[in-house]
Design a protein around this motif. Structure first.
Motif, PDB file in Angstrom:
ATOM      1  N   GLU A  18       0.836  -1.211   0.000  1.00  0.00           N
ATOM      2  CA  GLU A  18       0.000   0.000   0.000  1.00  0.00           C
ATOM      3  C   GLU A  18       0.867   1.255   0.000  1.00  0.00           C
ATOM      4  N   GLY A  19       2.006   1.165   0.689  1.00  0.00           N
ATOM      5  CA  GLY A  19       2.912   2.308   0.716  1.00  0.00           C
ATOM      6  C   GLY A  19       3.481   2.617  -0.655  1.00  0.00           C
ATOM      7  N   VAL A  20       3.854   1.584  -1.405  1.00  0.00           N
ATOM      8  CA  VAL A  20       4.400   1.793  -2.757  1.00  0.00           C
ATOM      9  C   VAL A  20       3.321   2.374  -3.663  1.00  0.00           C
ATOM     10  N   LYS A  21       2.110   1.831  -3.581  1.00  0.00           N
ATOM     11  CA  LYS A  21       1.021   2.348  -4.424  1.00  0.00           C
ATOM     12  C   LYS A  21       0.718   3.803  -4.082  1.00  0.00           C
ATOM     13  N   ASP A  22       0.715   4.113  -2.787  1.00  0.00           N
ATOM     14  CA  ASP A  22       0.457   5.494  -2.367  1.00  0.00           C
ATOM     15  C   ASP A  22       1.554   6.428  -2.864  1.00  0.00           C
ATOM     16  N   LEU A  23       2.783   5.948  -2.827  1.00  0.00           N
ATOM     17  CA  LEU A  23       3.914   6.747  -3.311  1.00  0.00           C
ATOM     18  C   LEU A  23       3.754   7.066  -4.796  1.00  0.00           C
ATOM     19  N   ILE A  24       3.349   6.065  -5.583  1.00  0.00           N
ATOM     20  CA  ILE A  24       3.154   6.262  -7.021  1.00  0.00           C
ATOM     21  C   ILE A  24       2.092   7.327  -7.274  1.00  0.00           C
ATOM     22  N   VAL A  25       0.994   7.245  -6.515  1.00  0.00           N
ATOM     23  CA  VAL A  25      -0.098   8.202  -6.710  1.00  0.00           C
ATOM     24  C   VAL A  25       0.315   9.601  -6.270  1.00  0.00           C
ATOM     25  N   ARG A  26       0.946   9.716  -5.095  1.00  0.00           N
ATOM     26  CA  ARG A  26       1.325  11.034  -4.559  1.00  0.00           C
ATOM     27  C   ARG A  26       2.314  11.740  -5.462  1.00  0.00           C
ATOM     28  N   ARG A  27       3.214  10.990  -6.070  1.00  0.00           N
ATOM     29  CA  ARG A  27       4.227  11.603  -6.941  1.00  0.00           C
ATOM     30  C   ARG A  27       3.740  11.793  -8.378  1.00  0.00           C
ATOM     31  N   GLY A  28       2.526  11.329  -8.668  1.00  0.00           N
ATOM     32  CA  GLY A  28       1.989  11.495 -10.013  1.00  0.00           C
ATOM     33  C   GLY A  28       2.733  10.693 -11.054  1.00  0.00           C
ATOM     34  N   LEU A  29       3.273   9.543 -10.655  1.00  0.00           N
ATOM     35  CA  LEU A  29       4.023   8.718 -11.594  1.00  0.00           C
ATOM     36  C   LEU A  29       3.076   7.984 -12.538  1.00  0.00           C
ATOM     37  N   VAL A  30       3.569   7.716 -13.728  1.00  0.00           N
ATOM     38  CA  VAL A  30       2.769   6.992 -14.726  1.00  0.00           C
ATOM     39  C   VAL A  30       3.566   5.798 -15.232  1.00  0.00           C
ATOM     40  N   ALA A  31       2.922   4.957 -16.030  1.00  0.00           N
ATOM     41  CA  ALA A  31       3.558   3.742 -16.534  1.00  0.00           C
ATOM     42  C   ALA A  31       4.902   4.061 -17.191  1.00  0.00           C
ATOM     43  N   GLY A  32       5.931   3.330 -16.779  1.00  0.00           N
ATOM     44  CA  GLY A  32       7.266   3.518 -17.338  1.00  0.00           C
ATOM     45  C   GLY A  32       8.169   4.408 -16.516  1.00  0.00           C
ATOM     46  N   ASP A  33       7.602   5.168 -15.575  1.00  0.00           N
ATOM     47  CA  ASP A  33       8.429   6.034 -14.734  1.00  0.00           C
ATOM     48  C   ASP A  33       9.235   5.190 -13.740  1.00  0.00           C
ATOM     49  N   PRO A  34      10.479   5.626 -13.446  1.00  0.00           N
ATOM     50  CA  PRO A  34      11.299   4.866 -12.499  1.00  0.00           C
ATOM     51  C   PRO A  34      10.799   5.009 -11.065  1.00  0.00           C
ATOM     52  N   LEU A  35      11.008   3.947 -10.295  1.00  0.00           N
ATOM     53  CA  LEU A  35      10.654   3.949  -8.872  1.00  0.00           C
ATOM     54  C   LEU A  35      11.925   4.058  -8.035  1.00  0.00           C
ATOM     55  N   PRO A  36      11.802   4.457  -6.768  1.00  0.00           N
ATOM     56  CA  PRO A  36      12.973   4.465  -5.878  1.00  0.00           C
ATOM     57  C   PRO A  36      13.557   3.058  -5.750  1.00  0.00           C
ATOM     58  N   THR A  37      14.806   2.995  -5.338  1.00  0.00           N
ATOM     59  CA  THR A  37      15.455   1.706  -5.132  1.00  0.00           C
ATOM     60  C   THR A  37      14.880   1.010  -3.894  1.00  0.00           C
ATOM     61  N   GLU A  38      15.255  -0.263  -3.717  1.00  0.00           N
ATOM     62  CA  GLU A  38      14.816  -0.989  -2.522  1.00  0.00           C
ATOM     63  C   GLU A  38      15.220  -0.255  -1.256  1.00  0.00           C
ATOM     64  N   SER A  39      16.466   0.188  -1.214  1.00  0.00           N
ATOM     65  CA  SER A  39      16.956   0.872  -0.009  1.00  0.00           C
ATOM     66  C   SER A  39      16.184   2.144   0.263  1.00  0.00           C
ATOM     67  N   GLU A  40      15.894   2.896  -0.785  1.00  0.00           N
ATOM     68  CA  GLU A  40      15.130   4.132  -0.619  1.00  0.00           C
ATOM     69  C   GLU A  40      13.709   3.850  -0.145  1.00  0.00           C
ATOM     70  N   LEU A  41      13.121   2.790  -0.677  1.00  0.00           N
ATOM     71  CA  LEU A  41      11.771   2.433  -0.245  1.00  0.00           C
ATOM     72  C   LEU A  41      11.763   1.976   1.215  1.00  0.00           C
ATOM     73  N   MET A  42      12.812   1.236   1.609  1.00  0.00           N
ATOM     74  CA  MET A  42      12.925   0.808   3.007  1.00  0.00           C
ATOM     75  C   MET A  42      12.940   2.015   3.936  1.00  0.00           C
TER      76      MET A  42
END
Length: 236
Positions: A18-42
């Protein structure tokens, strides 16, 4: 009075999802956009590496996250592959017991396409049907050779509804098609002559072009008679 049990708390991996999905929505990311690394997500979600990895695997399975080894993680492109596999499996195990999921899928697709041809008619001259007409010409040529290819059949439906400007239409129809294609060997040999296959598609196109809603709906229904006949033959 007995104590009411408290709902189980979601696991850390579920919270991470849920945290990753919320992050995608809050940042306005769309298909193909890069995500933070594992360490950054941790660090951002305050969860362990195991929880993050479990969450990412679950999100990858449903197409929300795409993991490209050596390149990183990205917002996934919507895919119905998981739905296709599940529908194909359940349709396969119910093919011959009188509770055929595939027959229900055919009915749903027929209802969908009856509505779609009416939407095309409502568009009138705004709908460019030339690409669909070109596919019909290809169908006629293939029919003369003795077989209308599945790829040509699928292309007709894709191009016919493209003027509606709804990308989900193509994906949904493609999902239905993929289920049917996975089960083709279980359905027996088609009994429709290739010329009839081409004609049924031409009837849909002609009715839409003429703006004749009832004729278009009837042509769509006739188009699925071949599949229904094969399913009825399986049931004896």
């Amino acid at each position: 009075m007995a104590a009411v049990p408290r709902p189980a708390r979601p696991s850390r991996a579920v919270e991470a999802q849920e945290g990753v999905k919320d992050l995608i929505v809050r940042r306005g990311l769309v298909a193909g956009d890069p995500l933070p690394t594992e360490s950054e997500l941790m660090e951002q979600l305050q969860v362990s590496r195991n929880s993050i990895r479990e969450a990412l695997k679950a999100l990858q399975a449903v197409g929300i996250v795409e993991i490209r080894h050596g390149f990183g993680m990205f917002v996934g492109r919507m895919s119905l592959a998981g739905l296709v596999d599940e529908l194909a499996f359940h349709s396969r195990i119910t093919l011959q017991n009188g509770k055929n999921h595939l027959a229900h899928l055919v009915e749903i697709r027929e209802i969908l396409e009856v509505g779609l041809v009416q939407r095309l008619i409502d568009l009138g001259s705004e709908a460019d049907l030339t690409p669909a007409a070109d596919v019909i010409a290809r169908m006629d040529a293939e029919a003369e050779q003795g077989l209308v290819s599945p790829e040509t059949d699928r292309l007709f439906h894709d191009l016919l509804y493209r003027p509606l400007g709804n990308p989900l239409v193509s994906q949904l129809l493609g999902a239905f098609w993929d289920v049917y294609y996975q089960l083709r060997d279980h359905l027996g040999t088609p009994d429709e002559p290739p010329g009839d296959v081409a004609k049924r598609h031409r009837d849909i196109y002609t009715a839409v072009l003429a703006g004749d809603g009832p004729a278009a709906a009837a042509a769509v229904t006739a188009h699925f008679d071949g599949v229904r006949n094969r399913l009825a033959r399986l049931r004896g």
